[in-house]
Design a protein around this motif. Structure first.
Motif, PDB file in Angstrom:
ATOM      1  N   GLY A 183      -4.877  -9.130  -5.252  1.00 22.10           N
ATOM      2  CA  GLY A 183      -3.603  -9.999  -4.423  1.00 22.10           C
ATOM      3  C   GLY A 183      -2.202  -9.301  -4.236  1.00 22.10           C
ATOM      4  N   LEU A 184      -1.514  -8.355  -4.862  1.00 19.24           N
ATOM      5  CA  LEU A 184      -0.881  -7.670  -4.966  1.00 19.24           C
ATOM      6  C   LEU A 184      -0.560  -6.535  -5.253  1.00 19.24           C
ATOM      7  N   GLY A 185      -1.748  -5.712  -4.772  1.00 15.52           N
ATOM      8  CA  GLY A 185      -2.164  -5.065  -3.962  1.00 15.52           C
ATOM      9  C   GLY A 185      -2.993  -3.763  -4.859  1.00 15.52           C
ATOM     10  N   GLY A 186      -3.529  -4.599  -6.214  1.00 14.04           N
ATOM     11  CA  GLY A 186      -3.942  -3.378  -6.964  1.00 14.04           C
ATOM     12  C   GLY A 186      -4.988  -3.267  -6.558  1.00 14.04           C
ATOM     13  N   ASN A 187      -5.840  -3.240  -7.757  1.00 13.99           N
ATOM     14  CA  ASN A 187      -7.218  -3.496  -7.806  1.00 13.99           C
ATOM     15  C   ASN A 187      -8.044  -4.193  -8.430  1.00 13.99           C
ATOM     16  N   LYS A 188      -9.391  -4.623  -7.970  1.00 13.87           N
ATOM     17  CA  LYS A 188      -9.639  -6.024  -8.304  1.00 13.87           C
ATOM     18  C   LYS A 188     -10.047  -6.183  -9.794  1.00 13.87           C
ATOM     19  N   ALA A 189      -9.485  -6.667 -10.651  1.00 13.45           N
ATOM     20  CA  ALA A 189      -9.129  -7.022 -12.158  1.00 13.45           C
ATOM     21  C   ALA A 189      -8.654  -8.171 -12.653  1.00 13.45           C
ATOM     22  N   GLN A 190      -8.915  -8.712 -13.338  1.00 11.29           N
ATOM     23  CA  GLN A 190      -8.096  -9.435 -14.061  1.00 11.29           C
ATOM     24  C   GLN A 190      -6.760  -9.835 -14.868  1.00 11.29           C
ATOM     25  N   ILE A 191      -6.255  -9.693 -14.411  1.00 10.20           N
ATOM     26  CA  ILE A 191      -4.687  -9.287 -14.726  1.00 10.20           C
ATOM     27  C   ILE A 191      -4.240 -10.025 -16.347  1.00 10.20           C
ATOM     28  N   HIS A 192      -4.124  -8.712 -17.389  1.00 11.19           N
ATOM     29  CA  HIS A 192      -4.121  -9.403 -18.430  1.00 11.19           C
ATOM     30  C   HIS A 192      -2.743  -9.659 -18.959  1.00 11.19           C
ATOM     31  N   VAL A 193      -2.329 -10.810 -19.147  1.00 10.02           N
ATOM     32  CA  VAL A 193      -0.707 -11.138 -19.419  1.00 10.02           C
ATOM     33  C   VAL A 193       0.057 -11.419 -20.516  1.00 10.02           C
ATOM     34  N   PHE A 194       0.152 -10.180 -20.828  1.00  5.50           N
ATOM     35  CA  PHE A 194       1.109 -10.762 -22.106  1.00  5.50           C
ATOM     36  C   PHE A 194       2.588 -11.233 -22.559  1.00  5.50           C
ATOM     37  N   THR A 195       2.711 -11.966 -23.591  1.00  2.00           N
ATOM     38  CA  THR A 195       4.418 -12.782 -23.755  1.00  2.00           C
ATOM     39  C   THR A 195       4.398 -12.476 -25.096  1.00  2.00           C
ATOM     40  N   ARG A 196       5.490 -12.422 -25.487  1.00  2.00           N
ATOM     41  CA  ARG A 196       6.529 -13.104 -26.948  1.00  2.00           C
ATOM     42  C   ARG A 196       6.558 -14.316 -27.121  1.00  2.00           C
ATOM     43  N   GLU A 197       6.419 -14.679 -28.804  1.00  2.00           N
ATOM     44  CA  GLU A 197       5.768 -15.933 -29.072  1.00  2.00           C
ATOM     45  C   GLU A 197       7.506 -16.096 -29.437  1.00  2.00           C
ATOM     46  N   ASP A 198       6.734 -17.657 -29.474  1.00  2.00           N
ATOM     47  CA  ASP A 198       7.515 -18.590 -28.869  1.00  2.00           C
ATOM     48  C   ASP A 198       8.940 -18.855 -30.407  1.00  2.00           C
ATOM     49  N   GLY A 199      10.257 -18.686 -29.488  1.00  2.00           N
ATOM     50  CA  GLY A 199      11.748 -18.708 -30.452  1.00  2.00           C
ATOM     51  C   GLY A 199      11.865 -17.687 -30.333  1.00  2.00           C
TER      52      GLY A 199
END
Lengths: 279, 281
Positions: free
Chosen positions: A144-160
């Motif tokens: 839906g964002l103009g990329g390939n058909k694939a799951q988005i792997h979302v990375f974030t940082r730890e709480d704090g």
């Protein structure tokens, strides 16, 4: 033979006692040594820490005999330590809020926050709303964002983490980062994983973006030093030095050094953005 | 004078023994003092069975992490125990002396590799392999299980091998005398006889897997959500402490100590199970 054994035992005993004495001697010596010289303690944000360490090194070369002790702990810990007076200078990588604003603070530099994806990902541009939807879990596929058909792997940082709280206030607003987002505990780990995974997205310090990852344009604005300085790229956060009161003595001298052309030069060379410094 | 010479080392060793014990007591007391007030504040059930972990918002539920710990450990047991048992039986029964003298130190060496090296190796080799061949982000329960399976091998192998070797030779001789083949002897005499030691080794292996932190932080993805498949990321109790301690303060820090209490209780239960298994001989 028996005499030999007895002698062995005696030497063993003596060497044990000897070691003990040496141990006690050196430990008292080392504590008394650190106390005797003039020193400044700096503590707080681990995002600011590496830059403060470089500044401290340079400062200590120019002023032998003075010890600048730079410690981590995070923005929150740095602010608390400054309030309680356990550190001379605090470091924060986020804007002060509430009763924290009574502290004396100075912005030593700005750091951009880059949204990074894998270089192989065809997506180049995202809107702020799209980034928010990805992190809240509303959008889960690149198609839906103009990329390939694939799951988005979302990375974030730890709480704090200061980087996370900056991301939360700059991008997420009131929405929460979804629980399914994968958590890493440093900018470096996020960069490494995003560089490896063609479908990953993460956020890191702009100064740490290199060839292994691609920083996406946000609402059509390329994330760069110039755009952070002129304000068109608004994902940026201040790096602050804090003090309980107007700093004096050694602390003042070190902060003055940081804000001098030489200090700005150092911070610029390390990838930070200092306002009013011409390259 | 002689008596004096005897007494000094005696009391010295006693003090040393006490200091080890008091370290345990100090740590335990400290963890409980720091952690219990938070559990009381949040409520025991909300803490253990809470689904949401957001310390900055005052939400402290560790259930997804308990599930993560159990799943990762279970995976490690499924992957690691069969290999370890076969290896220990091979070493105790089949291996020629020369070969076992080569394999045994190699396994000891495996135990000596620092966990961060395992984690790094997993991140560079196993995670991309899972991502490319099985899908998902790669950082997953499966990756954690594979790493832990390798890490618990030395524990299980060496303890079960010792318990197989320490069986009285009479058992084997008797079985042979009755006309049993070597494999029949192993299957229906030796392994059942060494059962308690083998069980203890597995339980100690589980304890090692539950307590491992560094390697798992690097390959598990650390998301605090209930996983729906083994290719999903997860967070264990240990990694929760490891990943968040850097910035934690106030209640957040206390919540990490409370996580430590849960871990300590789990490890205590596992260890007493192992003790029980050994004593049941």
């Amino acid at each position: 033979m028996r005499i030999y054994k007895a002698r062995c035992r005696i030497t063993l005993r003596f060497s044990f006692i000897f070691c003990l004495i040496i141990f006690i001697f050196t430990s008292t010596l080392s504590t008394s040594c650190t106390r005797s010289s003039a020193s400044v303690i700096i503590a707080g944000s681990t995002s600011v820490q590496p830059f403060a360490e470089v500044l401290a090194e340079e400062y200590m070369i120019l002023h032998p005999g003075i010890t600048i002790d730079v410690q981590g702990g995070g923005s929150a810990a740095g602010i608390m330590a400054t309030q309680s007076g356990t550190t001379n200078i605090g470091m924060s990588s986020r804007v002060l809020a509430g009763n924290e604003t009574t502290l004396w603070s100075v912005e030593i530099a700005r750091d951009g926050l880059a949204i990074v994806i894998n270089p192989d990902n065809p997506v180049n541009n995202l809107t702020l709303q799209q980034v928010r939807d990805i992190y809240s879990g509303k959008v889960t596929n690149w198609s839906g964002l103009g990329g390939n058909k694939a799951q988005i792997h979302v990375f974030t940082r730890e709480d704090g983490s200061g980087t996370r709280s900056s991301f939360e206030s700059l991008v997420m607003g009131k929405t929460e980062i979804m629980a399914r987002a994968m958590v890493q505990d440093s900018n470096g780990a996020v960069r490494q994983l995003v560089g490896d995974d063609p479908y990953a997205i993460g956020f890191i310090s702009l100064g740490l973006v290199d060839k292994t990852v691609k920083a996406v344009e946000l609402d059509g604005v390329i994330p760069s030093r110039e755009h952070v300085i002129d304000g068109s790229y608004n994902l940026s956060r201040p790096f602050l030095f804090l003090s309980l009161k107007e700093p004096t003595g050694l602390s003042k001298d070190f902060i003055d050094f940081t804000l001098s052309e030489k200090g700005k030069q150092i911070l610029n060379d390390q990838g930070l953005i200092t306002v009013g410094f011409n390259q | 004078m002689r008596k004096f010479g005897e007494r000094i080392p005696q009391s010295l060793f006693f003090i040393m023994a006490l200091s080890a014990l008091s370290a345990l007591a100090l740590i335990t007391i400290f963890i409980f003092v720091e952690g219990v007030p938070l559990i009381a504040k949040v409520g025991f059930f909300n803490f253990i069975f809470g689904m949401k972990w957001a310390p900055t918002l005052g939400q402290y539920g560790i259930f997804p992490m308990i599930v993560g710990t159990v799943l990762v450990t279970l995976g490690a047991i499924i992957l690691g125990v069969p290999v370890a048992l076969c290896c220990s039986i091979f070493l105790a029964e089949f291996a020629p002396r020369k070969l076992s003298n080569l394999v045994r130190p190699a396994i000891q060496l495996l135990a000596g590799i620092p966990s961060v090296v395992f984690g790094f190796w997993g991140l560079i080799f196993i995670v991309p392999a899972i991502r490319n061949y099985l899908g998902g982000p790669g950082l997953s329960i499966l990756a954690g299980s594979i790493i832990l399976a390798i890490m618990i091998l030395p524990t299980i192998i060496s303890i079960s091998e010792v318990s197989l070797l320490s069986l009285p030779p009479l058992l084997k001789e008797g079985a042979f005398a009755l006309g049993a083949t070597h494999w029949q002897t192993i299957r229906s005499v030796l392994v059942p006889a060494a059962k308690s030691g083998i069980l203890a080794s597995i339980i100690l292996g589980i304890g090692r897997a539950v307590g491992e932190t560094m390697a798992v932080i690097m390959v598990l993805g650390n998301a605090v959500a209930l996983p729906s498949s083994i290719l999903d990321p997860a967070r264990t109790l240990t990694t929760n402490i490891g990943i968040e301690m850097g910035y934690a303060s106030g209640d957040h820090q206390k919540a990490l100590f409370a996580t430590g209490i849960v871990l300590l209780v789990i490890i205590m239960i596992l260890n007493s199970m192992a003790q029980y298994a050994i004593r049941r001989k």
